[in-house]
Scaffold this motif. Structure first.
Motif, short mmCIF file in Angstrom:
data_model
loop_
_atom_site.label_atom_id
_atom_site.label_comp_id
_atom_site.label_asym_id
_atom_site.label_seq_id
_atom_site.Cartn_x
_atom_site.Cartn_y
_atom_site.Cartn_z
N GLU A 160 0.83 -1.21 0.00
CA GLU A 160 0.00 0.00 0.00
C GLU A 160 0.86 1.26 0.00
O GLU A 160 0.47 2.27 -0.59
CB GLU A 160 -0.94 -0.02 1.20
CG GLU A 160 -2.02 -1.09 1.10
CD GLU A 160 -3.07 -0.96 2.17
OE1 GLU A 160 -2.73 -0.54 3.29
OE2 GLU A 160 -4.25 -1.29 1.88
N SER B 17 0.60 3.93 -3.03
CA SER B 17 0.27 5.34 -2.81
C SER B 17 1.15 6.25 -3.67
O SER B 17 0.74 7.34 -4.06
CB SER B 17 0.43 5.70 -1.33
OG SER B 17 1.80 5.76 -0.95
N LYS C 238 -1.22 -0.54 -8.34
CA LYS C 238 -2.16 -1.05 -7.34
C LYS C 238 -2.64 -2.45 -7.72
O LYS C 238 -3.04 -2.71 -8.85
CB LYS C 238 -3.35 -0.12 -7.18
CG LYS C 238 -4.23 -0.50 -6.00
CD LYS C 238 -5.23 0.59 -5.67
CE LYS C 238 -6.02 0.22 -4.42
NZ LYS C 238 -6.98 1.28 -4.03
N ALA D 216 2.34 12.22 -1.55
CA ALA D 216 1.58 10.97 -1.54
C ALA D 216 1.93 10.13 -0.32
O ALA D 216 1.04 9.53 0.30
CB ALA D 216 1.86 10.18 -2.82
N HIS E 172 -0.58 9.04 2.71
CA HIS E 172 -0.71 7.62 3.06
C HIS E 172 -0.45 7.40 4.55
O HIS E 172 -1.21 6.69 5.23
CB HIS E 172 0.29 6.81 2.23
CG HIS E 172 0.51 5.42 2.73
ND1 HIS E 172 -0.38 4.39 2.53
CD2 HIS E 172 1.54 4.88 3.47
CE1 HIS E 172 0.08 3.28 3.09
NE2 HIS E 172 1.23 3.55 3.66
#
Length: 263
Positions: A139, A143, A149, A175, A179
């Motif tokens: 993840e 991000s 993804k 980003a 996150h």
């Protein structure tokens, strides 16, 4: 048994790292020893990597007194004074003054200490449960690169050509910070956002990264960046990037393995 030598290679961006053959052999060796499954890890990856013997045979931070901290900080290129103060404040609040007077800190108290509490869980999530969390690393990478993804950002992907020139740098900071903030269950983040920014920019990219030329059309313009491969190995195995390894070895804090035997 085949022997894989430790070789340093420089790619066309100017990033220096161990060869992919050595990286693969190192990962195989560490996984065979179960290093990636280690639990009870220190949630600060820099302290965690420096206080384990599993990778280099002895600790890059051999003790937690002020002299060892100063030597370690200088090897990392960090001013010793501020780092020592952060270390002294890393335990519970009631121990901060004692740590300061003694000139040492208890690394076993970091996970429940003041710094962690002030961060309000604003972090990558990768070591939040005191072990390497693959999904949290996925993840984190997603991000930065939403197009990835759904992909598993593991050795299979990282040892392939598409991952060769993926870097974390200042452009990724917004980003990453979003996150990290989203990982926090608290509505009020306190100083967590500020601390997360310092951690990501000054320590992760600043200390671990290298000056590289990402815009090949402007060869005189460089930026500080960290390979996603090195980021993964740092979090998963507690292996430092090659540039940091060399500084620590020059300071006499670690000994680098020059050849790895593979089955």
């Amino acid at each position: 048994m085949p022997m894989t030598p430790r070789q340093i290679e420089t790619n066309y961006h100017g990033y220096r790292e161990v060869s992919i053959a050595f990286r693969i052999a190192r990962a195989m060796k560490l996984e065979a020893r179960g290093v990636h499954l280690r639990t009870g890890r220190i949630r600060c990856p820099m302290v965690d990597a420096s206080r384990t013997e599993l990778v280099y045979g002895h600790k890059a931070l051999p003790a937690t007194d002020k002299h060892a901290l100063a030597r370690w900080a200088k090897a990392l290129g960090v001013p010793p004074g501020p780092l020592q103060l952060i270390a002294y404040a890393s335990g519970p609040l009631h121990s901060a003054l004692t740590n300061l007077l003694r000139g040492s800190f208890d690394d076993d108290a970091v996970n429940s200490g003041l710094i962690i509490q002030l961060k309000r869980e604003v972090n990558t999530g990768i070591l939040s449960d005191e072990q390497f969390e693959q999904h949290a690393f996925n993840e984190y990478v997603w991000s930065i690169w939403p197009s990835l993804k759904g992909a598993m950002i593991n050795n299979g992907f990282l040892h392939s050509e598409p991952a060769a020139t993926l870097y974390v740098d200042r452009r990724a900071l917004r980003a990453i910070l979003a996150h990290n903030a989203d990982n926090s269950p608290y509505q009020w983040k306190g100083v967590g956002r500020v601390m997360s920014r310092v951690e990501m920019l000054r320590l992760l990219i600043g200390v671990m990264g290298q000056q590289v030329t990402l815009d090949l059309g402007r060869p005189n313009k460089t930026t500080r960046a960290l390979s996603i491969r090195d980021l993964h190995d740092f979090y998963k195995y507690a292996v430092f990037p090659a540039n940091v390894e060399q500084r620590l070895e020059a300071a006499g804090l670690i000994e680098l393995q020059t050849v790895i035997e593979t089955p």
